[in-house]
Scaffold this motif. Sequence first.
Motif, PDB file in Angstrom:
ATOM      1  N   VAL A 118       0.852  -1.194   0.000  1.00 51.50           N
ATOM      2  CA  VAL A 118       0.000   0.000   0.000  1.00 51.50           C
ATOM      3  C   VAL A 118       0.884   1.240   0.000  1.00 51.50           C
ATOM      4  O   VAL A 118       1.963   1.261   0.599  1.00 51.50           O
ATOM      5  CB  VAL A 118      -0.947   0.011   1.218  1.00 51.50           C
ATOM      6  CG1 VAL A 118      -1.961  -1.093   1.141  1.00 51.50           C
ATOM      7  CG2 VAL A 118      -0.161  -0.075   2.515  1.00 51.50           C
ATOM      8  N   TYR A 119       0.416   2.272  -0.675  1.00 53.45           N
ATOM      9  CA  TYR A 119       1.228   3.487  -0.779  1.00 53.45           C
ATOM     10  C   TYR A 119       0.331   4.672  -1.087  1.00 53.45           C
ATOM     11  O   TYR A 119      -0.575   4.582  -1.922  1.00 53.45           O
ATOM     12  CB  TYR A 119       2.276   3.335  -1.884  1.00 53.45           C
ATOM     13  CG  TYR A 119       3.078   4.595  -2.141  1.00 53.45           C
ATOM     14  CD1 TYR A 119       4.087   4.983  -1.277  1.00 53.45           C
ATOM     15  CD2 TYR A 119       2.800   5.401  -3.245  1.00 53.45           C
ATOM     16  CE1 TYR A 119       4.822   6.139  -1.503  1.00 53.45           C
ATOM     17  CE2 TYR A 119       3.528   6.562  -3.480  1.00 53.45           C
ATOM     18  CZ  TYR A 119       4.532   6.921  -2.607  1.00 53.45           C
ATOM     19  OH  TYR A 119       5.246   8.065  -2.838  1.00 53.45           O
ATOM     20  N   THR A 120       0.585   5.788  -0.411  1.00 56.21           N
ATOM     21  CA  THR A 120      -0.076   7.051  -0.716  1.00 56.21           C
ATOM     22  C   THR A 120       0.999   8.114  -0.831  1.00 56.21           C
ATOM     23  O   THR A 120       1.733   8.374   0.131  1.00 56.21           O
ATOM     24  CB  THR A 120      -1.076   7.449   0.373  1.00 56.21           C
ATOM     25  OG1 THR A 120      -2.060   6.404   0.515  1.00 56.21           O
ATOM     26  CG2 THR A 120      -1.789   8.740   0.011  1.00 56.21           C
ATOM     27  N   GLY A 121       1.120   8.699  -2.018  1.00 58.62           N
ATOM     28  CA  GLY A 121       2.144   9.698  -2.256  1.00 58.62           C
ATOM     29  C   GLY A 121       1.562  11.026  -2.672  1.00 58.62           C
ATOM     30  O   GLY A 121       0.395  11.337  -2.400  1.00 58.62           O
ATOM     31  N   ALA A 122       2.374  11.815  -3.358  1.00 57.83           N
ATOM     32  CA  ALA A 122       1.946  13.141  -3.777  1.00 57.83           C
ATOM     33  C   ALA A 122       0.974  13.081  -4.948  1.00 57.83           C
ATOM     34  O   ALA A 122       0.057  13.902  -5.048  1.00 57.83           O
ATOM     35  CB  ALA A 122       3.161  13.984  -4.142  1.00 57.83           C
ATOM     36  N   ASN A 123       1.150  12.092  -5.840  1.00 61.53           N
ATOM     37  CA  ASN A 123       0.328  12.037  -7.053  1.00 61.53           C
ATOM     38  C   ASN A 123      -0.345  10.698  -7.282  1.00 61.53           C
ATOM     39  O   ASN A 123      -1.033  10.529  -8.295  1.00 61.53           O
ATOM     40  CB  ASN A 123       1.184  12.368  -8.284  1.00 61.53           C
ATOM     41  CG  ASN A 123       1.705  13.786  -8.266  1.00 61.53           C
ATOM     42  OD1 ASN A 123       0.972  14.725  -7.971  1.00 61.53           O
ATOM     43  ND2 ASN A 123       2.989  13.951  -8.550  1.00 61.53           N
ATOM     44  N   VAL A 124      -0.160   9.736  -6.376  1.00 58.04           N
ATOM     45  CA  VAL A 124      -0.690   8.396  -6.627  1.00 58.04           C
ATOM     46  C   VAL A 124      -1.054   7.728  -5.302  1.00 58.04           C
ATOM     47  O   VAL A 124      -0.484   8.045  -4.241  1.00 58.04           O
ATOM     48  CB  VAL A 124       0.352   7.543  -7.400  1.00 58.04           C
ATOM     49  CG1 VAL A 124       1.601   7.347  -6.552  1.00 58.04           C
ATOM     50  CG2 VAL A 124      -0.225   6.214  -7.849  1.00 58.04           C
ATOM     51  N   ARG A 125      -2.014   6.823  -5.390  1.00 58.65           N
ATOM     52  CA  ARG A 125      -2.423   6.038  -4.222  1.00 58.65           C
ATOM     53  C   ARG A 125      -2.665   4.602  -4.649  1.00 58.65           C
ATOM     54  O   ARG A 125      -3.363   4.340  -5.633  1.00 58.65           O
ATOM     55  CB  ARG A 125      -3.700   6.618  -3.603  1.00 58.65           C
ATOM     56  CG  ARG A 125      -4.179   5.868  -2.357  1.00 58.65           C
ATOM     57  CD  ARG A 125      -5.523   6.396  -1.897  1.00 58.65           C
ATOM     58  NE  ARG A 125      -5.959   5.781  -0.664  1.00 58.65           N
ATOM     59  CZ  ARG A 125      -7.175   5.886  -0.153  1.00 58.65           C
ATOM     60  NH1 ARG A 125      -8.078   6.629  -0.794  1.00 58.65           N
ATOM     61  NH2 ARG A 125      -7.499   5.291   0.973  1.00 58.65           N
ATOM     62  N   LEU A 126      -2.059   3.655  -3.920  1.00 60.02           N
ATOM     63  CA  LEU A 126      -2.296   2.226  -4.135  1.00 60.02           C
ATOM     64  C   LEU A 126      -2.961   1.673  -2.881  1.00 60.02           C
ATOM     65  O   LEU A 126      -2.434   1.836  -1.777  1.00 60.02           O
ATOM     66  CB  LEU A 126      -0.978   1.504  -4.416  1.00 60.02           C
ATOM     67  CG  LEU A 126      -1.067   0.040  -4.886  1.00 60.02           C
ATOM     68  CD1 LEU A 126       0.150  -0.313  -5.756  1.00 60.02           C
ATOM     69  CD2 LEU A 126      -1.143  -0.951  -3.725  1.00 60.02           C
ATOM     70  N   ARG A 127      -4.112   1.044  -3.059  1.00 59.70           N
ATOM     71  CA  ARG A 127      -4.877   0.560  -1.907  1.00 59.70           C
ATOM     72  C   ARG A 127      -5.483  -0.801  -2.195  1.00 59.70           C
ATOM     73  O   ARG A 127      -5.679  -1.205  -3.346  1.00 59.70           O
ATOM     74  CB  ARG A 127      -5.997   1.547  -1.543  1.00 59.70           C
ATOM     75  CG  ARG A 127      -7.001   1.792  -2.665  1.00 59.70           C
ATOM     76  CD  ARG A 127      -7.974   2.920  -2.340  1.00 59.70           C
ATOM     77  NE  ARG A 127      -8.953   2.565  -1.336  1.00 59.70           N
ATOM     78  CZ  ARG A 127     -10.271   2.570  -1.543  1.00 59.70           C
ATOM     79  NH1 ARG A 127     -10.768   2.923  -2.745  1.00 59.70           N
ATOM     80  NH2 ARG A 127     -11.106   2.259  -0.587  1.00 59.70           N
ATOM     81  N   TYR A 128      -5.774  -1.540  -1.110  1.00 58.06           N
ATOM     82  CA  TYR A 128      -6.534  -2.794  -1.151  1.00 58.06           C
ATOM     83  C   TYR A 128      -7.765  -2.605  -0.280  1.00 58.06           C
ATOM     84  O   TYR A 128      -7.673  -2.066   0.832  1.00 58.06           O
ATOM     85  CB  TYR A 128      -5.710  -3.960  -0.592  1.00 58.06           C
ATOM     86  CG  TYR A 128      -4.475  -4.316  -1.393  1.00 58.06           C
ATOM     87  CD1 TYR A 128      -4.498  -5.349  -2.329  1.00 58.06           C
ATOM     88  CD2 TYR A 128      -3.279  -3.652  -1.200  1.00 58.06           C
ATOM     89  CE1 TYR A 128      -3.368  -5.700  -3.045  1.00 58.06           C
ATOM     90  CE2 TYR A 128      -2.136  -3.991  -1.915  1.00 58.06           C
ATOM     91  CZ  TYR A 128      -2.194  -5.016  -2.834  1.00 58.06           C
ATOM     92  OH  TYR A 128      -1.062  -5.355  -3.543  1.00 58.06           O
ATOM     93  N   PHE A 129      -8.914  -3.086  -0.763  1.00 59.06           N
ATOM     94  CA  PHE A 129     -10.120  -2.930   0.042  1.00 59.06           C
ATOM     95  C   PHE A 129     -11.149  -4.001  -0.322  1.00 59.06           C
ATOM     96  O   PHE A 129     -11.126  -4.578  -1.417  1.00 59.06           O
ATOM     97  CB  PHE A 129     -10.723  -1.531  -0.121  1.00 59.06           C
ATOM     98  CG  PHE A 129     -11.145  -1.185  -1.533  1.00 59.06           C
ATOM     99  CD1 PHE A 129     -12.456  -1.325  -1.948  1.00 59.06           C
ATOM    100  CD2 PHE A 129     -10.218  -0.705  -2.443  1.00 59.06           C
ATOM    101  CE1 PHE A 129     -12.852  -1.001  -3.233  1.00 59.06           C
ATOM    102  CE2 PHE A 129     -10.601  -0.375  -3.740  1.00 59.06           C
ATOM    103  CZ  PHE A 129     -11.915  -0.518  -4.133  1.00 59.06           C
TER     104      PHE A 129
END
Length: 407
Positions: A118-129
């Motif tokens: 999982v990652y949340t940055g300045a221009n992108v977000r990767l999530r699992y839900f």
Amino acid sequence: MSFFGFGQSAEIEIYLDGQETRKTAEVKTDDSKKERLLLYYDGETVSGKVNICLKKPGSKLEHQGIKIEFIGQIEMFYDRGNHHEFISLVKELARPGEMIANTSYPFEFSCVEKPFEVYTGANVRLRYFLKVTIIRRLADIGKELDIAVHTLSSYTEMNNSIKMEVGIEDCLHIEFEYNKSKYHLKDVIVGKIYFLLVRIKIKHMEIAIIKKETTGQGPNTFTENETIAKYEIMDGAPVRGESIPIRVFLAGYDLTPTMRDINKKFSVKYFLNLVLMDTEDRRYFKQQEITLWRKGDKVRKANSHSPSIMAGTQNLQNTAQLHQRSMDNKENDDIIDDEDQSPEEGVAGLKEDFLRAPNSESNDKLSSRDPFDEKTSSPSEIEDSQIQNMTREAGDGQNDTSNDIAE
């Protein structure tokens, strides 16, 4: 409004198996806040139950089916309308019909592949839900639950040190070395900087950890740099032959593993940035990329089963037995056999020294051949060696074309 088919006439709750005892991780949200989520790893089963409660007792809920989805998704902030799903699994919980009472539905996604962290940055977000949907004719009823995913790595290959000689032609030559090129997220960066030639007036030196996030491809590529940490490692003018030590602890910073071309959408890289500033506020820097990775937590056994305690207990028992045999032999005027040592000999024979493991992660030695302990090179030797130029930052201090170095 629900009487006419509008609004939500039921509440959805997603319960995950073992959530009371499962580890959690802090994850940044897209609004720069942080929340704690249940932590999973690649290949772990995600299971639990979905509880659906009718808001009005005695009423009924007509639906066209109930489903639950496990989704892995990448969202670009500059293109929020499009979500790129790299995982999409669906389980049917109920067929079309009527619900007249509160109902619970079990679910299980067995051995789910979770290739990215999982990652949340300045221009992108990767999530699992997890997403539960009650399908209705007019308006669906939905519920989402995010989870955290960490990717664990291990590097068994040679973790070579980083060594480089940089400088400004005929003005400054320095040699720096970092003990490794790959660090886990709670590691310590150890290094040295050695001044071979100093002909400019340096005011201070600092080292920074920089995160570089790259999203998109081609003309739609966006790069965002963020300074994670900054240390001043020297204040004042150095002299030729001076050595400056470096020690940076990574555990206290918000770092992620290095990510390279994740699903062909984004990358996250980390750099060590060495910066020098002269007395006229001109800044020179040299960046070196490092690799960060996440290491699994070590599981400690209970003290009663600790190998060190068991070994100590065994030593005491052996010593007591040897002592008892020695006392018995003294009373009987017998000679102690070679196998039955005296108490002092028994203790010495069982005592062991602590040794550093050959692959110890806390090994601070830079290399078997430490270049900073050798004799300082002469200026002629420096000129013959391969020296990489440091880069001058634009727009800093007074203009001095003699020290401007192109990248």
